[in-house]
Motif scaffolding. Structure first.
Motif, PDB file in Angstrom:
ATOM      1  N   GLY A 214      27.392  43.169  17.944  1.00 37.56           N
ATOM      2  CA  GLY A 214      26.186  43.173  17.145  1.00 37.56           C
ATOM      3  C   GLY A 214      25.736  44.602  16.912  1.00 37.56           C
ATOM      4  O   GLY A 214      26.210  45.539  17.560  1.00 37.56           O
ATOM      5  N   PRO A 215      24.804  44.823  15.988  1.00 37.47           N
ATOM      6  CA  PRO A 215      24.395  46.185  15.634  1.00 37.47           C
ATOM      7  C   PRO A 215      23.447  46.798  16.662  1.00 37.47           C
ATOM      8  O   PRO A 215      22.703  46.097  17.343  1.00 37.47           O
ATOM      9  N   LEU A 216      23.491  48.114  16.732  1.00 37.01           N
ATOM     10  CA  LEU A 216      22.516  48.896  17.484  1.00 37.01           C
ATOM     11  C   LEU A 216      21.768  49.766  16.488  1.00 37.01           C
ATOM     12  O   LEU A 216      22.369  50.625  15.832  1.00 37.01           O
ATOM     13  N   ALA A 217      20.460  49.536  16.363  1.00 37.80           N
ATOM     14  CA  ALA A 217      19.611  50.372  15.518  1.00 37.80           C
ATOM     15  C   ALA A 217      18.905  51.388  16.410  1.00 37.80           C
ATOM     16  O   ALA A 217      18.335  51.018  17.440  1.00 37.80           O
ATOM     17  N   ILE A 218      18.971  52.659  16.015  1.00 39.24           N
ATOM     18  CA  ILE A 218      18.284  53.739  16.715  1.00 39.24           C
ATOM     19  C   ILE A 218      17.284  54.311  15.726  1.00 39.24           C
ATOM     20  O   ILE A 218      17.665  54.928  14.727  1.00 39.24           O
ATOM     21  N   LEU A 219      16.010  54.081  15.973  1.00 44.27           N
ATOM     22  CA  LEU A 219      14.972  54.330  14.983  1.00 44.27           C
ATOM     23  C   LEU A 219      14.016  55.400  15.495  1.00 44.27           C
ATOM     24  O   LEU A 219      13.474  55.275  16.600  1.00 44.27           O
ATOM     25  N   PRO A 220      13.773  56.465  14.713  1.00 44.45           N
ATOM     26  CA  PRO A 220      12.996  57.596  15.212  1.00 44.45           C
ATOM     27  C   PRO A 220      11.519  57.274  15.398  1.00 44.45           C
ATOM     28  O   PRO A 220      10.885  56.672  14.529  1.00 44.45           O
ATOM     29  N   LEU A 221      10.981  57.673  16.538  1.00 47.84           N
ATOM     30  CA  LEU A 221       9.557  57.575  16.816  1.00 47.84           C
ATOM     31  C   LEU A 221       8.976  58.976  16.944  1.00 47.84           C
ATOM     32  O   LEU A 221       9.714  59.969  16.979  1.00 47.84           O
ATOM     33  N   SER A 222       7.675  59.065  17.043  1.00 50.06           N
ATOM     34  CA  SER A 222       7.031  60.371  17.198  1.00 50.06           C
ATOM     35  C   SER A 222       7.501  61.035  18.492  1.00 50.06           C
ATOM     36  O   SER A 222       7.752  60.366  19.498  1.00 50.06           O
ATOM     37  N   GLY A 223       7.633  62.372  18.448  1.00 55.70           N
ATOM     38  CA  GLY A 223       8.135  63.101  19.612  1.00 55.70           C
ATOM     39  C   GLY A 223       9.626  62.889  19.790  1.00 55.70           C
ATOM     40  O   GLY A 223      10.324  62.426  18.887  1.00 55.70           O
ATOM     41  N   ASN A 224      10.117  63.232  20.953  1.00 54.95           N
ATOM     42  CA  ASN A 224      11.545  63.048  21.258  1.00 54.95           C
ATOM     43  C   ASN A 224      11.769  61.639  21.801  1.00 54.95           C
ATOM     44  O   ASN A 224      12.192  61.445  22.954  1.00 54.95           O
ATOM     45  N   ARG A 225      11.469  60.662  20.954  1.00 43.95           N
ATOM     46  CA  ARG A 225      11.645  59.264  21.336  1.00 43.95           C
ATOM     47  C   ARG A 225      12.262  58.499  20.173  1.00 43.95           C
ATOM     48  O   ARG A 225      12.091  58.861  19.012  1.00 43.95           O
ATOM     49  N   SER A 226      12.966  57.420  20.514  1.00 41.52           N
ATOM     50  CA  SER A 226      13.493  56.506  19.506  1.00 41.52           C
ATOM     51  C   SER A 226      13.322  55.079  19.998  1.00 41.52           C
ATOM     52  O   SER A 226      13.302  54.815  21.202  1.00 41.52           O
ATOM     53  N   SER A 227      13.180  54.177  19.056  1.00 41.69           N
ATOM     54  CA  SER A 227      13.169  52.753  19.359  1.00 41.69           C
ATOM     55  C   SER A 227      14.576  52.217  19.178  1.00 41.69           C
ATOM     56  O   SER A 227      15.251  52.545  18.196  1.00 41.69           O
ATOM     57  N   ILE A 228      15.037  51.411  20.123  1.00 37.16           N
ATOM     58  CA  ILE A 228      16.345  50.775  19.956  1.00 37.16           C
ATOM     59  C   ILE A 228      16.161  49.282  19.733  1.00 37.16           C
ATOM     60  O   ILE A 228      15.297  48.646  20.341  1.00 37.16           O
ATOM     61  N   VAL A 229      16.940  48.747  18.813  1.00 37.37           N
ATOM     62  CA  VAL A 229      17.070  47.304  18.629  1.00 37.37           C
ATOM     63  C   VAL A 229      18.556  47.027  18.817  1.00 37.37           C
ATOM     64  O   VAL A 229      19.370  47.277  17.929  1.00 37.37           O
ATOM     65  N   TRP A 230      18.908  46.551  19.989  1.00 37.67           N
ATOM     66  CA  TRP A 230      20.289  46.479  20.477  1.00 37.67           C
ATOM     67  C   TRP A 230      20.691  45.011  20.544  1.00 37.67           C
ATOM     68  O   TRP A 230      20.213  44.264  21.374  1.00 37.67           O
ATOM     69  N   THR A 231      21.548  44.591  19.639  1.00 40.04           N
ATOM     70  CA  THR A 231      21.938  43.193  19.539  1.00 40.04           C
ATOM     71  C   THR A 231      23.186  42.929  20.372  1.00 40.04           C
ATOM     72  O   THR A 231      24.198  43.628  20.250  1.00 40.04           O
ATOM     73  N   GLU A 232      23.107  41.908  21.208  1.00 47.96           N
ATOM     74  CA  GLU A 232      24.229  41.480  22.045  1.00 47.96           C
ATOM     75  C   GLU A 232      24.312  39.961  22.021  1.00 47.96           C
ATOM     76  O   GLU A 232      23.338  39.271  21.671  1.00 47.96           O
ATOM     77  N   ARG A 233      25.488  39.443  22.390  1.00 51.78           N
ATOM     78  CA  ARG A 233      25.600  38.005  22.593  1.00 51.78           C
ATOM     79  C   ARG A 233      24.553  37.569  23.619  1.00 51.78           C
ATOM     80  O   ARG A 233      24.248  38.297  24.569  1.00 51.78           O
ATOM     81  N   ARG A 234      24.020  36.384  23.437  1.00 52.00           N
ATOM     82  CA  ARG A 234      22.866  35.966  24.229  1.00 52.00           C
ATOM     83  C   ARG A 234      23.133  35.989  25.731  1.00 52.00           C
ATOM     84  O   ARG A 234      22.301  36.463  26.514  1.00 52.00           O
ATOM     85  N   ASP A 235      24.305  35.503  26.168  1.00 47.28           N
ATOM     86  CA  ASP A 235      24.583  35.480  27.609  1.00 47.28           C
ATOM     87  C   ASP A 235      24.688  36.891  28.166  1.00 47.28           C
ATOM     88  O   ASP A 235      24.188  37.193  29.258  1.00 47.28           O
ATOM     89  N   ARG A 236      25.339  37.775  27.421  1.00 41.95           N
ATOM     90  CA  ARG A 236      25.468  39.152  27.882  1.00 41.95           C
ATOM     91  C   ARG A 236      24.113  39.861  27.858  1.00 41.95           C
ATOM     92  O   ARG A 236      23.801  40.651  28.762  1.00 41.95           O
ATOM     93  N   ALA A 237      23.304  39.594  26.846  1.00 39.88           N
ATOM     94  CA  ALA A 237      21.980  40.209  26.780  1.00 39.88           C
ATOM     95  C   ALA A 237      21.134  39.811  27.986  1.00 39.88           C
ATOM     96  O   ALA A 237      20.393  40.636  28.541  1.00 39.88           O
ATOM     97  N   ASP A 238      21.245  38.544  28.395  1.00 39.66           N
ATOM     98  CA  ASP A 238      20.496  38.096  29.567  1.00 39.66           C
ATOM     99  C   ASP A 238      20.912  38.880  30.810  1.00 39.66           C
ATOM    100  O   ASP A 238      20.067  39.269  31.631  1.00 39.66           O
TER     101      ASP A 238
END
Length: 408
Positions: A214-238
Motif C-alpha cells: 500500500g502507499p506511504l504518504a509523507i506530507l509536510p507539516l510546519s517545522g521539521n515535521r511530516s505527517s505519514i499516512v502509511w497503508t498496510e494490510r490490516r493484519d500487518r497494520a495491527d
C-alpha cells in the motif's frame, strides 16, 4: 409551517461543522446534533490526521472566516513527488514530480492538522448566533411529511426542520432511515497515521511512495515535521500498531528512507480502516447527505476532506439560493440540484482512487513496469502534468462560490 430550525445537521465532524457555519453565515437557522460530548470534540488529541487542503478548499475556509486562525500553522505544499518501489530499496528512477510554479495560483494547497482545524471551526460556530449545537445526544428517528422533517433525539426531544443533512459518516443512520442504500467494500487495508520529526527540512514537498502493501504518504507539516499516512494490510497494520514507539519507527524507517535524516515520533499514533463506499443517492425527500455519509474513498490521493468540502460548498449554495428565491429548501427538486452537481464528480473520484489502489498496491512485475513507465511519461509532458496539478488543486469544473473564495 414554522420549523424549530431551517436546517438540522446530524453529525459534528469537519464537514458538518463547515456546512453549519456556512449556512448560518448566509442567514439560515441551523441546528447541529452530534453524539460526541463537547469535551471530546474539543480535545486536541481526538483525531491525529492532517489534511492536504487543495487551493479550492483553502479558499472555502477563507470565505467562512477560518483562515486567520489557521494561517500560522498551515504548511504550504510547494511540490509533490510520486514514485514506486519497495521498502529498503528506495524509489524507482521513473517518478513524477509536480511543482507549484507550474500554475499561477500560488502553493498547490496547504497541510493543516486536525488539532488546529477542529478548534477553529468550533470557535467560529460558538460565535454564530443563528447556529445551535446539541452535543452528547444522538438522533434516533426521522419522519418526513409534506411540510418538513421531524427528528427525535436520544434525550426525548423532537425537532422540526425544512431539511435534514446527514454528515454522520459512512455508517451513520441518516441515510438508512431515508431509504438510501450504499455500494462499496472494505480494502482489508489500514492507514497508520502519525506525525514524525526529522533532522532535515522537507522544503514543502509531499511524497507519495507506492509499495506492494500500500502507499506511504509523507506530507509536510510546519517545522521539521511530516505527517505519514502509511497503508498496510490490516493484519500487518495491527501488529505494527501494537509495537513500542521505537519498534514502530524501526519498521517505518526502511519504508520512509533517509532523505530527511533520522526520524522520531512527534505525537500520538492512530489507525483508520480503509474502504470504499458510495451512497446510491445523495438525496431523498427533505434529506441530503454530505461528506463520508455520501462517499468514502481511499486516501491515496488525499482528497477525502476536499471532496467533503466540495459537498459543503455545493449544498450551501443550492440551499441558500433556494431560500433567497422563496423556495421550500427541503423539496426534492431543490435537493436534486445538489445531487446533480456533485454525483458525477464523486463517482469519478471513487473509481479513480479505487483503480489507483488496485494498480499500485501489488507486486506484479508487468504492472510495476507499466506504472513506472506511465509515471515517467506523464513527467515528460508539461501540459498533462499541469492538468493533473490543477485537478489536485481543485481548480477544475463548475465550482460553487465558496470554492472560489466568495461568500455564499
Amino acid at each position: 409551517m414554522a420549523h424549530d430550525t431551517d436546517v438540522l445537521i446530524a453529525g459534528g465532524g469537519l464537514n458538518g461543522c463547515s456546512l453549519a457555519l456556512a449556512l448560518a453565515q448566509a442567514g439560515l437557522s441551523v441546528t447541529l446534533v452530534d453524539p460526541l460530548p463537547a469535551e471530546t470534540r474539543g480535545d486536541a488529541a481526538f483525531d491525529g490526521r492532517s489534511y492536504a487542503l487543495s487551493v479550492a478548499s483553502t479558499r472555502a475556509l477563507k470565505a467562512i472566516g477560518l483562515w486567520p486562525q489557521l494561517a500560522d500553522e498551515a504548511q504550504p505544499i510547494l511540490g509533490i513527488r510520486v514514485s514506486d518501489g519497495r521498502a529498503g530499496q528506495g524509489p524507482s528512477p521513473l517518478s513524477l514530480t509536480f511543482d507549484h510554479a507550474e500554475i499561477e495560483d500560488g502553493p498547490m494547497g496547504h497541510m493543516v492538522e486536525d488539532r488546529h482545524l477542529r478548534p477553529a471551526l468550533l470557535d467560529a460556530m460558538a460565535r454564530e448566533g443563528r447556529l445551535t449545537q446539541i452535543t452528547g445526544v444522538a438522533t434516533t428517528s426521522q419522519q418526513v411529511d409534506a411540510s418538513g422533517v421531524t427528528v427525535t433525539l436520544s434525550d426525548g426531544r423532537r425537532l422540526t426542520a425544512a431539511v435534514l443533512v446527514g454528515c454522520d459518516g459512512a455508517r451513520g443512520p441518516t441515510a438508512g432511515r431515508a431509504g438510501i442504500s450504499r455500494t462499496g467494500w472494505e480494502y482489508r487495508q489500514t492507514a497508520l497515521v502519525a506525525a514524525v520529526g526529522h533532522e532535515r527540512r522537507h522544503g514543502g514537498i509531499a511524497h507519495q511512495f507506492f509499495m506492494p502493501e500500500g502507499p506511504l504518504a509523507i506530507l509536510p507539516l510546519s517545522g521539521n515535521r511530516s505527517s505519514i499516512v502509511w497503508t498496510e494490510r490490516r493484519d500487518r497494520a495491527d501488529r505494527i500498531n501494537a509495537l513500542s514507539d521505537e519498534d514502530y519507527l524501526a519498521v517505518l524507517r526502511p519504508r520512509f528512507g533517509s532523505f530527511l535524516g533520522d526520524l522520531s515520533l512527534a505525537g500520538d499514533r492512530y489507525t483508520y480502516p480503509l474502504g470504499l463506499g458510495l451512497a446510491n443517492a445523495f438525496v431523498a425527500d427533505r434529506v441530503a447527505l454530505a461528506g463520508d455519509a455520501a462517499h468514502r474513498v481511499h486516501p491515496i490521493a488525499g482528497q477525502g476532506l476536499n471532496a467533503g468540502l466540495k459537498d459543503v460548498a455545493t449544498l450551501a449554495e443550492v440551499l441558500v439560493e433556494a431560500m433567497r428565491r422563496g423556495e421550500d429548501i427541503g423539496r426534492i427538486d431543490v435537493l436534486e440540484r445538489y445531487q446533480g452537481w456533485r454525483r458525477f464528480d464523486v463517482t469519478t473520484l471513487a473509481v479513480a482512487t479505487d483503480g489507483f489502489n488496485r494498480l499500485f498496491s501489488n507486486d506484479n512485475a508487468v504492472l510495476r513496469l507499466g506504472r513506472d513507465l506511465g509515471l515517467g511519461l506523464v513527467n515528460r509532458l508539461p501540459g498533462l502534468r499541469r492538468g493533473f496539478i490543477r485537478e489536485a488543486a481543485g481548480l477544475t469544473g463548475d465550482l460553487p462560490r465558496l470554492l472560489r473564495g466568495q461568500p455564499v
